[in-house]
Design an enzyme around this catalytic site. Structure first.
Site, PDB file in Angstrom:
ATOM      1  N   ASP A   1       0.780  -1.300  -0.150  1.00 19.68           N
ATOM      2  CA  ASP A   1      -0.180  -0.088   0.040  1.00 19.68           C
ATOM      3  C   ASP A   1       0.675   1.449  -0.064  1.00 19.68           C
ATOM      4  O   ASP A   1       0.353   2.191  -0.200  1.00 19.68           O
ATOM      5  CB  ASP A   1      -0.714  -0.132   1.366  1.00 19.68           C
ATOM      6  CG  ASP A   1      -1.948  -1.067   1.189  1.00 19.68           C
ATOM      7  OD1 ASP A   1      -2.347  -1.485   0.179  1.00 19.68           O
ATOM      8  OD2 ASP A   1      -2.552  -1.453   2.236  1.00 19.68           O
TER       9      ASP A   1
ATOM     10  N   HIS B   1       2.872   4.209  -3.842  1.00 23.57           N
ATOM     11  CA  HIS B   1       3.291   5.705  -3.621  1.00 23.57           C
ATOM     12  C   HIS B   1       4.839   5.864  -3.977  1.00 23.57           C
ATOM     13  O   HIS B   1       5.117   6.885  -4.765  1.00 23.57           O
ATOM     14  CB  HIS B   1       2.989   6.057  -2.357  1.00 23.57           C
ATOM     15  CG  HIS B   1       1.453   5.917  -2.068  1.00 23.57           C
ATOM     16  ND1 HIS B   1       0.664   6.935  -2.819  1.00 23.57           N
ATOM     17  CD2 HIS B   1       0.562   5.103  -1.428  1.00 23.57           C
ATOM     18  CE1 HIS B   1      -0.745   6.725  -2.358  1.00 23.57           C
ATOM     19  NE2 HIS B   1      -0.531   5.734  -1.419  1.00 23.57           N
TER      20      HIS B   1
ATOM     21  N   LYS C   1       5.088   2.668   9.617  1.00 19.69           N
ATOM     22  CA  LYS C   1       3.864   3.535  10.866  1.00 19.69           C
ATOM     23  C   LYS C   1       4.620   3.592  12.229  1.00 19.69           C
ATOM     24  O   LYS C   1       5.552   2.640  12.431  1.00 19.69           O
ATOM     25  CB  LYS C   1       2.766   2.853  10.996  1.00 19.69           C
ATOM     26  CG  LYS C   1       1.912   2.728   9.598  1.00 19.69           C
ATOM     27  CD  LYS C   1       0.509   2.024   9.806  1.00 19.69           C
ATOM     28  CE  LYS C   1      -0.354   1.974   8.807  1.00 19.69           C
ATOM     29  NZ  LYS C   1      -0.725   3.396   8.220  1.00 19.69           N
TER      30      LYS C   1
END
Length: 238
Positions: free
Chosen positions: A4, A9, A95
């Site tokens: 993801d 990206h 994260k």
């Protein structure tokens, strides 16, 4: 993180950084060059990937107690082109890291003669790009002479920042481009397939997921990827 963030990206950021100049100003010319980049990147090898998961992730709402989903991914890529052959490319995303930022660091080779010595050159000779919705920064690392009679240098950074203030959100921009029929910012089918081809070989492998402390820069196992190149760049919050 790998599916993801990296594939969706950061490979796009990489393509804009390393692609050749488009032959024209059309959206297709730009997307053609990005596809060439994706097709030139070798498929990701398991030995060049470190997956991580921050401590406490499995206690989050909706997360399985035995989840092996990675919240961190660090990897090394190679682009087999005339311009970039032999240049290692490192990407990491995660994260709960030390800070939330999107930053690109291009470390240049040092010239054969170091005017101010190795110490001053160690922290210079680079380009740095800070990407964000409200602020874009471009910086150049260089060496300057210290004040005084001795021929000693110190690293400095030439920094230019553009505070753009409130803008439309990314999705507002995309919806507007779609209404206008402008596909520049949209991924083309052949580019999507080529980008997935880079990460697909490792997606089904039972690779370990290394734990890391929230607020850190990820698992220590990732340090081995960049050890021969001086280690990871750690962007600051400012």
């Amino acid at each position: 993180a790998l599916r993801d963030v990296v594939q969706n990206h950061l490979l796009q950021v990489l393509a804009h950084l390393v692609m050749e100049p488009p032959v024209g100003g059309s959206s297709e010319a730009l997307r053609d060059e990005k596809v060439k980049v994706f097709r030139g990147i070798r498929p990701l090898a398991a030995a060049k990937l470190v997956r991580g998961q921050y401590d406490g992730y499995r206690a989050e709402d909706g997360v399985a107690p035995d989840s092996r989903v990675e919240t961190y991914a660090a990897l090394q890529l190679h682009l087999d082109s005339w311009r970039w052959a032999g240049v290692p490319i490192f990407i990491r995303a995660g994260k709960r890291l030390g800070t939330t930022v999107t930053e690109v660091l291009v470390q240049l080779q040092h010239p054969p003669q170091q005017v101010f010595g190795e110490a001053a050159a160690a922290g210079s000779n680079y380009f740095r790009f800070r990407l964000g919705p409200d602020r874009v920064a471009i910086a150049i690392g260089a060496s300057t002479k210290q004040a005084g009679a001795t021929m000693a240098g110190e690293p400095v950074e030439l920094y230019v920042c553009n505070d753009r203030g409130p803008e439309m959100s990314a999705y507002e921009r995309l919806i507007g481009d779609a209404l206008k029929g402008d596909p520049t910012l949209f991924a083309r089918e052949d580019g999507v397939e080529a980008a997935w081809g880079i990460v697909d070989p490792v997606l089904g492998l039972p690779l370990p997921v290394q734990p890391y402390r929230p607020g850190s820069w990820g698992p220590q196992e990732a340090d081995a990827l960049t050890a021969a190149c001086g280690g990871w760049h750690r962007p600051g919050k400012g």
